[in-house]
Design an enzyme around this catalytic site. Structure first.
Site, mmCIF file in Angstrom:
data_model
loop_
_atom_site.group_PDB
_atom_site.id
_atom_site.type_symbol
_atom_site.label_atom_id
_atom_site.label_comp_id
_atom_site.label_asym_id
_atom_site.label_seq_id
_atom_site.Cartn_x
_atom_site.Cartn_y
_atom_site.Cartn_z
ATOM 1 N N ASP A 110 0.810 -1.216 0.000
ATOM 2 C CA ASP A 110 0.000 0.000 0.000
ATOM 3 C C ASP A 110 0.847 1.271 0.000
ATOM 4 O OD1 ASP A 110 -2.897 1.246 0.707
ATOM 5 O OD2 ASP A 110 -1.348 2.248 1.877
ATOM 6 N N SER A 144 -5.212 2.418 -0.502
ATOM 7 C CA SER A 144 -5.025 1.672 -1.757
ATOM 8 C C SER A 144 -5.513 0.228 -1.597
ATOM 9 C CB SER A 144 -3.551 1.668 -2.162
ATOM 10 O OG SER A 144 -3.083 2.963 -2.420
ATOM 11 N N ASP A 145 -5.162 -0.391 -0.483
ATOM 12 C CA ASP A 145 -5.637 -1.746 -0.197
ATOM 13 C C ASP A 145 -7.155 -1.775 -0.060
ATOM 14 O OD1 ASP A 145 -3.338 -3.344 -0.193
ATOM 15 O OD2 ASP A 145 -2.829 -2.806 1.857
ATOM 16 N N LEU A 146 -7.701 -0.835 0.693
ATOM 17 C CA LEU A 146 -9.134 -0.861 0.978
ATOM 18 C C LEU A 146 -9.962 -0.610 -0.276
ATOM 19 C CD1 LEU A 146 -9.076 1.054 4.383
ATOM 20 C CD2 LEU A 146 -9.288 -1.408 4.016
ATOM 21 N N GLY A 149 -9.854 -3.670 -2.415
ATOM 22 C CA GLY A 149 -10.778 -4.682 -1.906
ATOM 23 C C GLY A 149 -12.208 -4.407 -2.333
#
Length: 384
Positions: free
Chosen positions: A144, A176-178, A181
């Site tokens: 991230d 960025s990860d969230l 997802g």
């Protein structure tokens, strides 16, 4: 009442955040999510602490709790033929697989899309990576923080270089990860609908870098239109003034005058109606052009009252504003409480609710994040 994805089976081969966040969202929507973890170790985030939540004689990290609610945990060593066979049996009955291994990483175990499609032609297989399945960076690992930097977010986050504390900053959570997802979940739901019409499964390729650039939204669009990269400007808005944080008598607050009427009401409430009629400030484009003169004037006005005093005054005249809360104040907030944002899973474990509220198929939150391998026996029995 069951959630909208009741009966959908998900095989979660992911770990850390982006993949688990997608799989947790599917679990929140009612899907049966089986998470496969490494024997003896599990998801990397099981060791990411402190803090840890004490559950009887065992502990579970707060980080792991973030993205694994509603799942069942099984352990399998995919390096062994037995582990591979077990996972293939799970995939044979699954509707969805979520994985975030490096590109090609699951092929050597016979667990890539092509291999599992041969077993289950209707399978929806979502691969989440840092840079996608194609392109010169496809083999790179993506994290991230690196993606926030490479994808431009840090270039527009933080104070300008010429002010105290200036310099690029990451967002306070792994956005960025969230976002990746969530985009993965959206793609999966689209693929589910396509399968319901055609009977066909498919491979979904979602990359953190693609997502990060996409979520730049108006900043990316402004660059593509103007050709000028936007600069960091702290908490102020590039296209709206005043729309930023200000110091009050006892802290800080946000003033968000999104249109000329709201700015006029602010000036009247502040006892300076002439400010709104000044040609330099009467329209938003003019306020943006004269930002350097206007913002110090507004700052000096707001400094004269406490945050609560301003909120009371401005809410009374319809001017958007708000306190800058620490998390203790967030979870104590009456609106947050009224909306049921804080959960207590299985009567003991704290969690934060999925924000989706559905009238016909409301989401239920009953199962706490599992301890490592807690459901292995039950799942093996289901497989016969």
């Amino acid at each position: 009442m069951a959630g909208p994805l009741e009966g959908i089976k998900v095989l979660d081969l992911s770990r850390v955040l982006a993949g688990p966040w997608a799989a947790q969202t599917l679990a929140d929507l009612g899907a049966d999510v089986v998470k496969v973890e490494r024997p003896g170790a599990g998801d990397d985030t099981r060791q990411w602490g402190p803090p840890y939540f004490k559950d009887g004689n065992r502990e579970i990290s707060a980080y792991f709790m973030t993205a694994n609610r509603g799942k069942r945990s099984v352990t399998a060593d995919m390096r062994t033929p037995e582990g591979q066979e077990f996972i293939k049996k799970l995939a044979a009955r699954a509707d969805i697989v979520v994985e975030n291994f490096k590109v090609g990483g699951l092929g050597k175990y016979g667990l890539d899309y092509t291999s599992l499609k041969a077993i289950n032609p209707g399978l929806i297989y979502c691969s989440i990576t840092g840079f996608g399945q194609t392109g010169p960076y496809a083999k790179r690992a993506g994290y991230d923080l690196i993606i926030q930097a490479m994808g431009g977010l840090m270039s527009i986050t933080g104070e300008p270089d010429d002010v105290p504390g200036g310099g690029p900053q990451r967002a306070g959570v792994a956005v960025s990860d969230l976002f990746t997802g969530l985009y993965s979940t959206i793609g999966i739901l689209g693929a589910l609908h396509h399968r319901s019409v055609s009977g066909e499964g498919q491979h979904i390729d979602v990359a953190l870098l693609d997502t990060q650039v996409a979520m730049l939204a108006n900043q990316a669009s402004s660059y593509l239109v103007s050709g000028t990269p936007p600069e960091r400007q702290g908490n102020s808005h590039p296209s709206i003034v005043p729309y930023q944080s200000f110091a009050t008598k006892d802290g800080h607050m946000i003033l968000a005058a999104g249109n000329d009427s709201q700015f006029k009401h602010f000036c009247e409430a502040a006892g300076m109606p002439g400010l709104a009629s000044d040609e330099r400030y009467s329209t938003n484009p003019n306020r943006v052009a004269h930002r350097a003169e206007l913002v110090p004037i507004v700052a000096s006005i707001i400094k004269g009252k406490t945050t609560e005093e301003w909120i009371t005054v401005l809410e009374g005249v319809g001017v958007p504003c708000g306190a800058i809360n620490k998390l203790d104040a967030v979870f104590a907030n009456e609106q947050v409480k009224a909306r049921g944002v804080e959960l207590l899973l299985e009567g003991k474990m704290p969690s934060v609710a999925n924000p989706i509220k559905m009238s016909g198929t409301p989401l239920e939150f009953t199962k706490a994040p599992p301890h490592l391998g807690a459901d292995t026996e039950d799942v093996m029995k289901e497989l016969g």
